[in-house]
Enzyme design. Structure first.
Site, PDB file in Angstrom:
ATOM      1  N   GLY A  50     -39.106   8.455  64.644  1.00 49.63           N
ATOM      2  CA  GLY A  50     -38.295   8.459  63.430  1.00 49.63           C
ATOM      3  C   GLY A  50     -38.719   7.374  62.460  1.00 49.63           C
ATOM      4  O   GLY A  50     -37.911   6.879  61.675  1.00 49.63           O
ATOM      5  N   ASN A  80     -40.345   7.511  59.814  1.00 49.29           N
ATOM      6  CA  ASN A  80     -40.548   7.948  58.436  1.00 49.29           C
ATOM      7  C   ASN A  80     -39.352   7.679  57.528  1.00 49.29           C
ATOM      8  O   ASN A  80     -39.452   7.839  56.312  1.00 49.29           O
ATOM      9  CB  ASN A  80     -40.845   9.451  58.405  1.00 49.29           C
ATOM     10  CG  ASN A  80     -39.701  10.280  58.965  1.00 49.29           C
ATOM     11  OD1 ASN A  80     -39.538  10.349  60.176  1.00 49.29           O
ATOM     12  ND2 ASN A  80     -38.894  10.891  58.114  1.00 49.29           N
ATOM     13  N   GLY A 128     -35.059   5.702  57.113  1.00 47.89           N
ATOM     14  CA  GLY A 128     -33.962   4.901  57.631  1.00 47.89           C
ATOM     15  C   GLY A 128     -34.425   3.638  58.334  1.00 47.89           C
ATOM     16  O   GLY A 128     -35.391   2.981  57.938  1.00 47.89           O
ATOM     17  N   GLY A 167     -35.836   3.305  61.180  1.00 45.01           N
ATOM     18  CA  GLY A 167     -37.175   3.451  61.749  1.00 45.01           C
ATOM     19  C   GLY A 167     -38.262   3.088  60.758  1.00 45.01           C
ATOM     20  O   GLY A 167     -39.271   2.465  61.128  1.00 45.01           O
ATOM     21  N   SER A 205     -26.314   2.153  69.365  1.00 45.25           N
ATOM     22  CA  SER A 205     -25.457   2.153  68.181  1.00 45.25           C
ATOM     23  C   SER A 205     -24.156   1.417  68.476  1.00 45.25           C
ATOM     24  O   SER A 205     -23.651   1.438  69.607  1.00 45.25           O
ATOM     25  CB  SER A 205     -25.146   3.587  67.751  1.00 45.25           C
ATOM     26  OG  SER A 205     -24.161   3.625  66.735  1.00 45.25           O
ATOM     27  N   TYR A 207     -21.951  12.261  68.766  1.00 45.89           N
ATOM     28  CA  TYR A 207     -23.001  11.334  68.349  1.00 45.89           C
ATOM     29  C   TYR A 207     -22.876  10.013  69.110  1.00 45.89           C
ATOM     30  O   TYR A 207     -23.860   9.501  69.665  1.00 45.89           O
ATOM     31  CB  TYR A 207     -22.928  11.063  66.846  1.00 45.89           C
ATOM     32  CG  TYR A 207     -23.863   9.951  66.411  1.00 45.89           C
ATOM     33  CD1 TYR A 207     -25.228  10.189  66.281  1.00 45.89           C
ATOM     34  CD2 TYR A 207     -23.375   8.667  66.154  1.00 45.89           C
ATOM     35  CE1 TYR A 207     -26.088   9.162  65.911  1.00 45.89           C
ATOM     36  CE2 TYR A 207     -24.231   7.641  65.781  1.00 45.89           C
ATOM     37  CZ  TYR A 207     -25.585   7.902  65.662  1.00 45.89           C
ATOM     38  OH  TYR A 207     -26.439   6.883  65.308  1.00 45.89           O
TER      39      TYR A 207
END
Length: 296
Positions: free
Chosen positions: A7, A9, A11, A13, A131, A156
């Site tokens: 990830g 690409n 946020g 990440g 998280s 989530y």
């Protein structure tokens, strides 16, 4: 140093990748979207001239594709398990394999990816991004994929808790096997888009969004700051396996800080069942490849 960031690409990440490139690492952006990965690589090179950054096609929701995805990687010094899906509304969605999308992408995909990366990791650091949302959730081991009770926010949070449980259990198993790999767990705190600086082709923030986000900056921070815990876990020589790193101020913002994980995140009995079910669902066991690769 060679680092794969799933990830990478967008946020958090993206900012993990940018910060690592700034520190001289060769960064591999694991992403299913080639266009977004190209834009992210361009943005990194704009800010870090001469940066070594490339794209690895990677779709964590497509378990059968993961083995061939890593064929182009020769060796890694670290992998940051960061990619994730967060759905806001029902209905419940499934992958082509029939797995609930968030649990499949956030946990099962990374679980299987570590297996296929095992021979390439040697004495690498495996950094799992959890998280803050996992603090208030508990895993339902009889309904890991939310068949019976689907709520997007709860699902989530549980998928991120599963990731964190995996990271701590992976450390226990690595230590027992005498491996030189380190498994470290991190979380970014409260990272908001409105507090995140713009990056061409990656993240746009208007002046009005910036102003509206300023009050939240008293308690939260941007995704660029949220990335600091993962970067710290990769680069700091004093980091140890089994640790949890989060932001210093109330676990929500600030510099990386060593935290005491909540008991439900590190419970070995829960982790044992989760691991066994994950093996059943993915058909692979990360420790099988990590141990067979031997020390390096």
């Amino acid at each position: 140093m060679n680092v794969l960031v799933t990830g990478g690409n967008a946020g958090i990440g993206y900012f993990v990748a940018e910060r690592l490139a700034s520190a001289g690492a060769a960064v591999v952006l694991g992403s299913r979207d080639a266009g977004k990965a190209t834009a992210a690589a361009r943005a990194i090179r704009d800010r870090v001239p001469g940066a070594s950054v490339r794209h690895l096609p990677l779709d964590l929701a497509d378990l059968p594709s993961l083995k061939s995805s890593v064929d182009s990687i020769v060796q890694l010094d670290a992998v940051v398990l960061n990619a994730g899906v967060a759905l806001d509304d029902p209905p419940r969605r499934e992958t082509a394999d029939g797995h609930e999308l968030m649990f499949a992408t956030n946990h099962l995909g990374h679980f299987a990816l570590v297996h296929w990366l095992g021979p390439l990791l040697g004495a690498a650091r495996i950094v799992t991004t959890g998280s803050f949302a996992a603090r208030t959730e508990r895993l339902d081991l009889d309904d890991l994929q939310s068949f019976d009770a689907y709520d997007p926010k709860r699902t989530y949070g549980r998928s991120k808790l599963a990731q964190m449980s995996f990271g701590f259990e992976l450390d226990r198993r690595l230590r027992a096997a005498g491996s030189r790999c380190l498994s470290v767990v991190v979380h970014p705190g409260g990272a908001l888009d409105s507090l995140t600086p713009a990056r061409a082709g990656v993240h746009v923030r208007s002046a009005s969004q910036r102003l509206l986000g300023l009050p939240a900056g008293l308690l939260l921070h941007g995704k660029d700051s949220g990335a600091r815990t993962a970067v710290h876990a990769v680069l700091d020589p004093d980091v140890r396996g089994g640790q949890l790193w989060g932001p210093r101020q109330f676990g929500l913002r600030g510099a990386p800080h060593l935290e005491q994980p909540h008991a439900h995140m590190t419970d070995p009995d829960t982790a044992e069942v989760l691991w066994r079910r994950s093996v059943e669902l993915t058909g692979v066991d990360p420790m099988a490849s990590l141990v067979s690769a031997g020390p390096s």
